[in-house]
Design an enzyme around this catalytic site. Structure first.
Site, PDB file in Angstrom:
ATOM      1  N   HIS A  14       1.039  -1.278   0.038  1.00  0.00           N
ATOM      2  CA  HIS A  14       0.110  -0.012  -0.093  1.00  0.00           C
ATOM      3  C   HIS A  14       0.962   1.063  -0.125  1.00  0.00           C
ATOM      4  O   HIS A  14       1.592   1.565   1.030  1.00  0.00           O
ATOM      5  CB  HIS A  14      -1.037   0.000   0.961  1.00  0.00           C
ATOM      6  CG  HIS A  14      -1.840   1.120   1.530  1.00  0.00           C
ATOM      7  ND1 HIS A  14      -3.186   1.041   1.495  1.00  0.00           N
ATOM      8  CD2 HIS A  14      -1.738   2.414   0.973  1.00  0.00           C
ATOM      9  CE1 HIS A  14      -3.794   2.095   1.525  1.00  0.00           C
ATOM     10  NE2 HIS A  14      -2.822   3.231   1.322  1.00  0.00           N
ATOM     11  N   HIS A  16       1.711   5.368  -1.735  1.00  0.00           N
ATOM     12  CA  HIS A  16       1.244   6.492  -2.348  1.00  0.00           C
ATOM     13  C   HIS A  16       2.125   7.284  -3.148  1.00  0.00           C
ATOM     14  O   HIS A  16       3.297   7.585  -2.466  1.00  0.00           O
ATOM     15  CB  HIS A  16       0.404   7.632  -1.464  1.00  0.00           C
ATOM     16  CG  HIS A  16      -0.799   7.109  -1.004  1.00  0.00           C
ATOM     17  ND1 HIS A  16      -2.009   7.155  -1.534  1.00  0.00           N
ATOM     18  CD2 HIS A  16      -1.132   6.682   0.199  1.00  0.00           C
ATOM     19  CE1 HIS A  16      -2.690   6.726  -0.764  1.00  0.00           C
ATOM     20  NE2 HIS A  16      -2.489   6.082   0.139  1.00  0.00           N
ATOM     21  N   LEU A  17       2.619   7.074  -4.692  1.00  0.00           N
ATOM     22  CA  LEU A  17       3.323   7.593  -5.078  1.00  0.00           C
ATOM     23  C   LEU A  17       3.438   8.984  -5.772  1.00  0.00           C
ATOM     24  O   LEU A  17       4.329   9.591  -6.270  1.00  0.00           O
ATOM     25  CB  LEU A  17       4.053   6.599  -6.422  1.00  0.00           C
ATOM     26  CG  LEU A  17       4.744   5.404  -5.879  1.00  0.00           C
ATOM     27  CD1 LEU A  17       5.207   4.389  -6.969  1.00  0.00           C
ATOM     28  CD2 LEU A  17       5.984   5.807  -5.216  1.00  0.00           C
ATOM     29  N   ARG A  18       1.998   9.478  -5.861  1.00  0.00           N
ATOM     30  CA  ARG A  18       1.724  10.673  -6.494  1.00  0.00           C
ATOM     31  C   ARG A  18       2.081  10.573  -7.942  1.00  0.00           C
ATOM     32  O   ARG A  18       2.304   9.811  -8.580  1.00  0.00           O
ATOM     33  CB  ARG A  18       2.226  11.843  -5.679  1.00  0.00           C
ATOM     34  CG  ARG A  18       2.018  11.643  -4.160  1.00  0.00           C
ATOM     35  CD  ARG A  18       0.490  11.786  -3.704  1.00  0.00           C
ATOM     36  NE  ARG A  18       0.778  11.893  -2.099  1.00  0.00           N
ATOM     37  CZ  ARG A  18      -0.257  11.488  -1.387  1.00  0.00           C
ATOM     38  NH1 ARG A  18      -1.317  10.752  -1.720  1.00  0.00           N
ATOM     39  NH2 ARG A  18      -0.429  11.736  -0.192  1.00  0.00           N
ATOM     40  N   ASN A  42      -5.124   7.485  -5.862  1.00  0.00           N
ATOM     41  CA  ASN A  42      -5.893   8.376  -5.548  1.00  0.00           C
ATOM     42  C   ASN A  42      -4.937   9.799  -6.059  1.00  0.00           C
ATOM     43  O   ASN A  42      -4.929  10.705  -5.278  1.00  0.00           O
ATOM     44  CB  ASN A  42      -6.273   8.523  -3.899  1.00  0.00           C
ATOM     45  CG  ASN A  42      -5.019   8.640  -3.191  1.00  0.00           C
ATOM     46  OD1 ASN A  42      -3.946   8.230  -3.632  1.00  0.00           O
ATOM     47  ND2 ASN A  42      -5.108   8.901  -2.066  1.00  0.00           N
ATOM     48  N   LYS A 100      -9.289  -0.441  -5.582  1.00  0.00           N
ATOM     49  CA  LYS A 100      -9.438   0.326  -4.261  1.00  0.00           C
ATOM     50  C   LYS A 100     -10.713   0.920  -4.049  1.00  0.00           C
ATOM     51  O   LYS A 100     -11.355   1.691  -4.885  1.00  0.00           O
ATOM     52  CB  LYS A 100      -8.301   1.315  -4.431  1.00  0.00           C
ATOM     53  CG  LYS A 100      -8.165   2.204  -3.111  1.00  0.00           C
ATOM     54  CD  LYS A 100      -7.772   1.402  -1.871  1.00  0.00           C
ATOM     55  CE  LYS A 100      -7.924   2.159  -0.708  1.00  0.00           C
ATOM     56  NZ  LYS A 100      -6.699   2.605   0.168  1.00  0.00           N
ATOM     57  N   HIS A 137     -10.620   0.883   1.973  1.00  0.00           N
ATOM     58  CA  HIS A 137     -10.224   2.190   2.870  1.00  0.00           C
ATOM     59  C   HIS A 137     -11.397   2.004   3.958  1.00  0.00           C
ATOM     60  O   HIS A 137     -12.676   2.404   3.387  1.00  0.00           O
ATOM     61  CB  HIS A 137     -10.204   3.309   2.325  1.00  0.00           C
ATOM     62  CG  HIS A 137      -9.790   4.344   3.421  1.00  0.00           C
ATOM     63  ND1 HIS A 137      -8.478   5.268   3.594  1.00  0.00           N
ATOM     64  CD2 HIS A 137     -10.620   4.781   4.547  1.00  0.00           C
ATOM     65  CE1 HIS A 137      -8.801   5.886   4.752  1.00  0.00           C
ATOM     66  NE2 HIS A 137      -9.838   5.664   5.166  1.00  0.00           N
ATOM     67  N   HIS A 175      -4.575  -0.812   6.072  1.00  0.00           N
ATOM     68  CA  HIS A 175      -3.927   0.017   7.044  1.00  0.00           C
ATOM     69  C   HIS A 175      -5.124   0.010   8.423  1.00  0.00           C
ATOM     70  O   HIS A 175      -5.467   1.131   8.822  1.00  0.00           O
ATOM     71  CB  HIS A 175      -3.888   1.500   6.851  1.00  0.00           C
ATOM     72  CG  HIS A 175      -4.870   2.347   6.038  1.00  0.00           C
ATOM     73  ND1 HIS A 175      -6.283   2.203   6.278  1.00  0.00           N
ATOM     74  CD2 HIS A 175      -4.666   2.823   4.798  1.00  0.00           C
ATOM     75  CE1 HIS A 175      -7.044   2.721   5.370  1.00  0.00           C
ATOM     76  NE2 HIS A 175      -6.086   3.212   4.409  1.00  0.00           N
ATOM     77  N   LEU A 221      -4.900   9.056   8.112  1.00  0.00           N
ATOM     78  CA  LEU A 221      -6.183   8.397   8.257  1.00  0.00           C
ATOM     79  C   LEU A 221      -6.069   7.127   7.666  1.00  0.00           C
ATOM     80  O   LEU A 221      -5.276   6.613   6.926  1.00  0.00           O
ATOM     81  CB  LEU A 221      -7.076   9.033   7.218  1.00  0.00           C
ATOM     82  CG  LEU A 221      -7.635  10.483   7.868  1.00  0.00           C
ATOM     83  CD1 LEU A 221      -8.528  11.216   6.788  1.00  0.00           C
ATOM     84  CD2 LEU A 221      -8.480  10.319   8.894  1.00  0.00           C
ATOM     85  N   ASP A 249       1.360   2.689   3.520  1.00  0.00           N
ATOM     86  CA  ASP A 249       0.532   3.780   3.474  1.00  0.00           C
ATOM     87  C   ASP A 249       1.562   5.165   3.245  1.00  0.00           C
ATOM     88  O   ASP A 249       1.121   6.201   3.804  1.00  0.00           O
ATOM     89  CB  ASP A 249      -0.633   3.866   4.314  1.00  0.00           C
ATOM     90  CG  ASP A 249      -1.594   4.719   4.050  1.00  0.00           C
ATOM     91  OD1 ASP A 249      -1.635   5.259   2.861  1.00  0.00           O
ATOM     92  OD2 ASP A 249      -2.607   5.111   4.761  1.00  0.00           O
ATOM     93  N   HIS A 253       3.106  14.684   1.660  1.00  0.00           N
ATOM     94  CA  HIS A 253       2.372  15.966   1.331  1.00  0.00           C
ATOM     95  C   HIS A 253       3.484  16.968   1.476  1.00  0.00           C
ATOM     96  O   HIS A 253       4.351  16.930   2.347  1.00  0.00           O
ATOM     97  CB  HIS A 253       1.268  16.176   2.376  1.00  0.00           C
ATOM     98  CG  HIS A 253       0.033  15.243   2.229  1.00  0.00           C
ATOM     99  ND1 HIS A 253      -1.015  15.477   1.226  1.00  0.00           N
ATOM    100  CD2 HIS A 253      -0.376  13.969   2.674  1.00  0.00           C
ATOM    101  CE1 HIS A 253      -1.758  14.675   1.206  1.00  0.00           C
ATOM    102  NE2 HIS A 253      -1.502  13.795   2.167  1.00  0.00           N
TER     103      HIS A 253
HETATM  104  O1  DOR Z   1      -3.336   9.436   5.800  1.00  0.00           O
HETATM  105  C1  DOR Z   1      -3.581   8.972   4.669  1.00  0.00           C
HETATM  106  N1  DOR Z   1      -3.246   9.744   3.692  1.00  0.00           N
HETATM  107  N2  DOR Z   1      -4.542   8.101   4.555  1.00  0.00           N
HETATM  108  C2  DOR Z   1      -5.087   7.834   3.212  1.00  0.00           C
HETATM  109  O2  DOR Z   1      -5.826   7.126   3.324  1.00  0.00           O
HETATM  110  C3  DOR Z   1      -4.788   8.719   2.054  1.00  0.00           C
HETATM  111  C4  DOR Z   1      -3.462   9.182   2.266  1.00  0.00           C
HETATM  112  C5  DOR Z   1      -3.056  10.095   1.233  1.00  0.00           C
HETATM  113  O3  DOR Z   1      -3.318  10.057   0.112  1.00  0.00           O
HETATM  114  O4  DOR Z   1      -2.288  11.154   1.579  1.00  0.00           O
HETATM  115 ZN    ZN Z   2      -3.330   4.998   1.473  1.00  0.00          ZN
END
Ligand code: DOR
Ligand code: ZN
Length: 347
Positions: A14, A16-18, A42, A100, A137, A175, A221, A249, A253
């Site tokens: 799991h 997030h690579l953006r 996402n 997802k 999720h 998560h 989250l 996860d 940011h």
């Molecule tokens: O903390 C989180 N950040 N939980 C998520 O479910 C999404 C993720 C994000 O994409 O920033």
């Molecule tokens: Zn996530």
């Protein structure tokens, strides 16, 4: 003499690579230690169709540092409009490894998530037929449900009914953050239910976020719960039970988006995840179980081969974690576990 630990190269189930500048900066942090990752869809706009996933995969491969070997395992973002045929084709072509489910509004960029569970039922049934896992999720979004209860309510009201009406659907509870989720994952004996646990939820509880001043870099989250829940997660992760595996996860940011009056959720853990996990498993006297959690249980659930290369961790002088990763999208704070790290990945 310093101690070493050799592990089958781990995967992150799991991540997030953006995209764009952020992708370029964070991808090497994962590719350095991990062979594969389930890549979250996402983005803005989200990765909804197989064409979207194909294009995103190419952008990830193009962003890899010279000579790096890393396989992005793509996912589709489930919406009320998802076409079961498109999903089946993407799976048949080997492009996607999961779909997802974000309940609409649950977290970062989840506005186009699922609103009508009736409308997604045909997709879920097709996924059950073809053995494609659904990553969930697991939080309800109702304003009247306390944020600390959202996972527990989701399991009762949404997840359990969904699984009962979709026999054979393979589900990953993503998560997990509560003892109840650990128990629910353990209640399945058919092999169709797995659960990922993040690095940060093994380290922090809600006091880390809120006691003695608010610490936005620990806000994620699902939000971290009380200490007894962290202990239940730790027990599950270190138990050797193959239903539990690593999904970091890791969610970068830029700092200004975290340090704001309405800060984003996400902990960026990619950089030091293996060092932190080694520390945590060692403290739990379970170093011998780390390979199962990080390298073996995930491939078994996803029906993929284990990696055929290894990483070596060496125990040495203590160092502090944390710090900043400079990216073209702004500085990103690296998760600081709050304790010294003795382990370092060597290769
Ligand atoms: O903390 C989180 N950040 N939980 C998520 O479910 C999404 C993720 C994000 O994409 O920033
Ligand atoms: Zn996530």
């Amino acid at each position: 003499m310093s101690k070493t630990l050799t592990l089958t190269r781990p995967d992150d189930w799991h991540l997030h690579l953006r995209d764009g500048e952020m992708l370029k900066a964070v991808l090497p942090e994962t590719a350095r230690h991990f062979a594969r990752a389930i890549v979250m869809p996402n983005l803005v706009p989200p990765v909804v169709t197989s064409d979207d996933a194909r294009a995103y995969r190419q952008r990830i491969l193009a962003a890899l540092p010279e000579g790096a070997r890393f396989e992005p395992l793509m996912t589709l973002y489930l919406t009320d409009e998802t076409d079961p045929d498109d999903v089946a084709r993407a799976k048949a072509e080997g492009l996607i490894h999961a779909v997802k489910l974000y309940p609409a509004g649950a977290t970062t960029n989840s506005a186009s998530g699922v609103r009508s569970f009736d409308r997604i039922q045909p997709v879920l049934e097709r996924m059950a037929e073809i053995g494609l896992p659904l990553c969930v999720h697991g939080e309800v979004t109702d304003a009247d449900i306390d944020i600390f209860d959202r996972e527990a309510v989701f399991i009762d009201r949404v997840l359990d009914p969904l699984r009962r009406r979709t026999q054979g659907l393979r589900v990953v509870m993503e998560h997990i953050t509560t003892e109840g989720a650990v128990q629910y994952a353990r209640s399945d004996t058919g092999g169709d239910l797995g659960a990922t646990i993040t690095t940060h939820h093994l380290v922090i509880n809600r006091n880390h976020i809120l006691a003695g001043g608010i610490r936005p870099h620990y806000y994620c989250l699902p939000v971290a719960k009380r200490e007894s829940h962290r202990r239940a997660l730790l027990e599950a992760a270190t138990s050797g039970d193959a239903r539990f595996f690593l999904g970091t996860d890791s969610a970068p940011h830029p700092d200004p988006d975290k340090l704001s009056a309405c800060g984003c959720a996400g902990c960026f853990t990619a950089t030091d995840t293996m060092a932190i996990l080694a520390e945590v498993f060692e403290t739990s006297d379970a170093l011998d179980r780390l390979e199962g959690f990080a390298s073996r249980h995930g491939p078994a659930f996803y029906r993929l081969p284990e990696n055929d290369t290894r990483i070596v961790l060496r125990r040495g002088a203590p160092r502090r974690g944390g710090g900043t990763l400079d990216t073209g999208a702004g500085p990103v704070t690296i998760f600081d576990p709050g304790f010294d790290l003795h382990w370092q990945v060597e290769t």
